[in-house]
Every structure is written in C-alpha cells, then in structure tokens.
Design an enzyme around this catalytic site. Structure first.
Site, PDB file in Angstrom:
ATOM      1  N   LYS A  53       0.958  -1.217   0.062  1.00  0.00           N
ATOM      2  CA  LYS A  53       0.023   0.107   0.092  1.00  0.00           C
ATOM      3  C   LYS A  53       0.860   1.220  -0.125  1.00  0.00           C
ATOM      4  CE  LYS A  53      -4.597   0.838   0.191  1.00  0.00           C
ATOM      5  NZ  LYS A  53      -5.614   0.183  -0.385  1.00  0.00           N
ATOM      6  N   ASP A  87      -6.661   4.331  -5.002  1.00  0.00           N
ATOM      7  CA  ASP A  87      -7.349   4.116  -3.786  1.00  0.00           C
ATOM      8  C   ASP A  87      -7.916   5.696  -3.392  1.00  0.00           C
ATOM      9  OD1 ASP A  87      -7.563   2.440  -1.270  1.00  0.00           O
ATOM     10  OD2 ASP A  87      -6.725   4.282  -0.241  1.00  0.00           O
TER      11      ASP A  87
END
Ligand code: NAD
Length: 429
Positions: A106, A146
């Site tokens: 991430k 995201d």
C-alpha cells in the site's frame, strides 16, 4: 471512554486469532505481524506559484511469499505510516483469499488533493512514483488507485515510471484508463464481486435472493453498482443512504432511476415517493441484506445489537468494529468480511496486470466470467472453513484461508525452518 481503534493493531489481532485457530507456530505470526519493507519519502513539488512544497509519502510492502506486492495509493491529509501498514497487511490477505499470486502493499501521500490544482496533482503524482520507483515494477510491486486517486493519476504514474525505465511498462500499475492498458470491467469489479458473494451466501443460508430486501449505506461507486446488480438478481432495494441523507421505500427502488436523481440533485435524499431515513435507521432497519459501502467503523457495538439483516456484505473496507463483530456472530448474522466481499476490485486489477503482461486483451464478458469463478470459489472456501471450525466467524475463517495459503508458501520457500505443521495446515481445512 474506550481506547481509539488503531487499524494496524486490529489487523495484527486478526492475524493472531487466525494463526491460533490454525494451530500455526509463532514464526508465522512473527513474519505476518509486520511489513517486510517500508519506504518513507520526502517529495519536493513545485506549486503553481513557483514555491516548493515538500510532501511526505510512503510505500509499504507487507509480504512477498505468493508474488509481487499489490495495493493502492491513497492521497489524503490523514495518511499515516500505521494506516498504510494496516492497509498493506490487509492486501496480503485480500489477495490470498481469492487465490491471486500477489502479496500485499500500500502507498500513501499526506496531502489534500482538493487543495491542489490539476497541474500540482500531476506533478505530485509523478514525483511520488519517481521517489518509490526503485522498489516498484510488474514483478516487484504493482500499485493501483485508492482514496482520492483515480485512473488519471494511474496514467500519470505509469507514464512517469515508463520514462524512468525508458520503455512502456503498462503492467507496473493497475486501474489505468482502457486506452493505456486498463481492463474492461474494472470500474464495476468491486461491486460485481460483492454481488457474487452475497448471492452465494444467500444460497448457503437458504435465503431466496428473488424478493430479498436490501439496504445500502453509501451510494457511491461501490454501493450504487451493488444496488443495481442485486436489483437485476431480483432483490428489492428498499433503502439507500449517502453522506447527505437517505431514502426509504418499502416498494423498492429502481437503481437506474435513483442514479439519475443522484447525479442531478447530488444526493439520494428526497427521491420522489420515498421517506427520509438516517444512516443509523438504515443500518438497523428490517431487511434481509445490508451492504455497508461507505466508510470504516460504521457498525459499532452500539449499532450491532439492533441489526436485523441476515447477511452483511462488506463492500466498504473495515465497516464493522471488532466489538460489533462479536455481537453479530452471537446474533447469527452472516458477515461477509471486506477481504472477501470487496476483493473483486483487486481481482480485476490482477486480470489487468495479466493482460498487460501478455499484451492481449479480453472482452468484458470474459473478465466478468473469470471474476465470477474466482469470487464463487473464494466464498465456498471461506464458508467451508467457517463450517469446519464452529468457534470462528466468517472474518476469521477468511483470514484462516488466506494465512494457510501464505504460510504454506513461506514454509515451502524455507522461511519458517522445519515447521512441518505449517505445510500441512491447508490439508486440514
Ligand atoms: P465513493 O466515494 O464513490 O462512495 C462513498 C459513498 O459513501 C458516497 O455516496 C458518500 O456520500 C457515502 N458516505 C460517506 N459518508 C457517509 C456516511 N457517514 N453515511 C452514509 N453514507 C456516507 O467510494 P467507493 O469507491 O464507493 O468506496 C466505498 C467503500 O468501498 C470504501 O470503504 C472503499 O475503501 C471500499 N472499496 C471500494 C473499492 C472500489 O473499487 N471503489 C474497492 C474496494 C473497497
């Protein structure tokens, strides 16, 4: 006052529980409780007024046992290293539960994209990807969109990375526009995947999907498409809510019409013929299927005892707190956990990467049918684990399936020494 929930600690607790339930060794927990690699970068960006502003960014790679790291990049003022760690960790398990050959990763940048011009956003996107480029690549780490990043940001990042490599490297990032290697079906993938698992869960508990009543919290990308797809399966969408307010109609809505209303007015609240409803009223109303598709920590210990739905399909990430989970399990509500229920997005990201690596592109029908096969298979694997271990809920079962894959890979790669139990654990599931 209860201690504020830290996502990283919650993620570690979830691993702890699954490792214990599988009877795995401490070494598995020690490997999985923390990321393999973390990179913090200072990103100098020229602003439109000629000044330089330095932003802080992160890329965290949790685990590589099954393949390259995979996970989105978030642009948000509240990004922190712990948040990125937790999200990276969850990506390892989300990818593994649907059987993708990926680990978890991430990224994030502390910034407020709403305060940046389009040019500043582009410069920040390009500088960020240059800063983390040494640890990226189709075979190392493959980012995606995201919160507050989108296909345009992915296109800039792919372009910048391609300049760094001196050739077109479409497979370095997913969620791109179709024209530069994006996959058909990617936009609807999260919702479509969620619909498949809700449909299978209904079958598993003997709930007739035709005529089942559905309430959807969050009417954005994920929530509105889930409503539409469940309606096509014969469900009655009786309540929807967004950040402004909600609408309830026991006769059911036609999602396409709601969509038009929302795009014109900006909210579902006030839809003709409906009654205004709050988010809390929606979560606790009588319905068969509840779809949280808004934010994290919506279903709390206070809300959970009043939930009447038989199935909760977590399109959102982290909508249920651990305390609420315990209450829902006790009350016999079947919770389809986020790492399973919203894994359709990463699954079609995987298909995008496969198509980029092959240089051959599939039709939307082909993408959707491959997605269906993966999601249905994952649901039954988790459901089987859940049924086989009476003491666990579906969330723990999903972690157990994921961790059994990851630990088997770590075991055969020799990362865990002579721990033979690790290698056998998948056979007991
Ligand atoms: P979005 O911004 O398109 O939609 C979010 C919706 O939630 C909006 O309608 C907003 O008005 C509503 N909302 C915000 N606060 C609310 C509140 N307090 N009460 C009720 N509604 C509220 O976002 P999205 O892409 O649909 O994502 C929603 C959730 O799904 C997030 O948790 C996200 O992490 C998760 N998710 C999305 C994807 C995807 O591909 N879009 C993939 C995986 C997970």
């Amino acid at each position: 006052m209860s201690k504020e929930l830290n996502s990283y600690e919650i993620a570690q607790q979830q691993i702890r529980e699954a490792v214990n339930n599988l009877g795995l060794s401490e070494m598995v927990f020690d490997m999985l409780k923390q990321p393999t690699r973390e990179l913090t970068v200072a990103i100098p960006v020229e602003m439109d007024d000629g000044s330089i502003k330095v932003f802080t960014g992160y890329r965290v790679q949790h685990n590589f046992a099954l393949g390259p790291a995979k996970g989105g990049i978030r642009f948000h003022p509240d990004v922190s290293l712990d948040e990125v760690r937790a999200l990276a960790l969850w990506m390892t398990f989300k990818s593994a539960v649907v059987g993708l050959p990926y680990g978890g990763g991430k990224g994030g940048v502390i910034c407020n994209p709403k305060e940046l011009s389009n040019r500043e956003l582009q410069r920040l996107s390009r500088e960020y990807i240059r800063s983390v480029a040494p640890i990226l690549g189709p075979e190392k780490d493959v980012p995606a969109p995201d919160v507050y990043t989108n296909s345009q940001v992915m296109a800039w990042m792919m372009d910048e990375y391609s300049k760094y490599k001196c050739y077109n490297d479409f497979g370095v990032i997913t969620g791109k526009p179709i024209i530069v290697g994006g996959s058909l079906g990617r936009n609807e993938a999260t919702a479509r995947g969620c619909t498949f698992v809700v449909r299978e869960a209904a079958k598993a508990i003997g709930l007739n999907i035709k005529g089942a009543t559905v309430a959807v919290q969050g009417y954005g990308n994920a929530g509105s498409i889930v409503a539409n797809l469940l309606h096509k399966l014969g469900c009655k969408i009786v309540a929807v809510v967004d950040s402004t307010g909600g609408a309830y109609n026991p006769q059911g809505f036609i999602p396409e019409k709601l969509e038009v209303f929302k795009s014109e007015i900006g909210t579902v609240k006030g839809y003709p013929g409906s009654k205004n409803i709050s988010s809390e009223e929606l979560l606790t109303m009588a319905c068969d299927i509840l779809i949280p598709a808004a934010l994290e920590n919506q279903i709390t210990e206070e809300i959970a005892p009043r939930i009447k739905a038989k199935i909760i399909g977590e399109a959102a990430n982290g909508p249920t707190t651990p305390g609420a989970d315990r209450i829902l399990t006790k009350n016999g509500v079947l919770v389809l956990p986020d790492i399973l229920a919203n894994a359709g997005g990463v699954t079609v990201s995987y298909f995008e990467w496969v198509q980029n690596n092959m240089g051959y592109y599939w039709s939307e029908e082909e993408v959707n049918s491959k997605l269906e096969a993966k999601m249905v298979n994952a649901f039954y694997e988790v459901y089987k684990m859940y049924k086989a271990h009476k003491q666990v809920d579906m969330r723990t079962a999903a972690y157990m399936v994921s961790i059994s894959y990851v630990s088997e890979a770590m075991g055969v790669r020799g990362w865990l020494g002579e721990d033979t139990k690790v290698q056998k654990c998948r056979k007991v599931s």
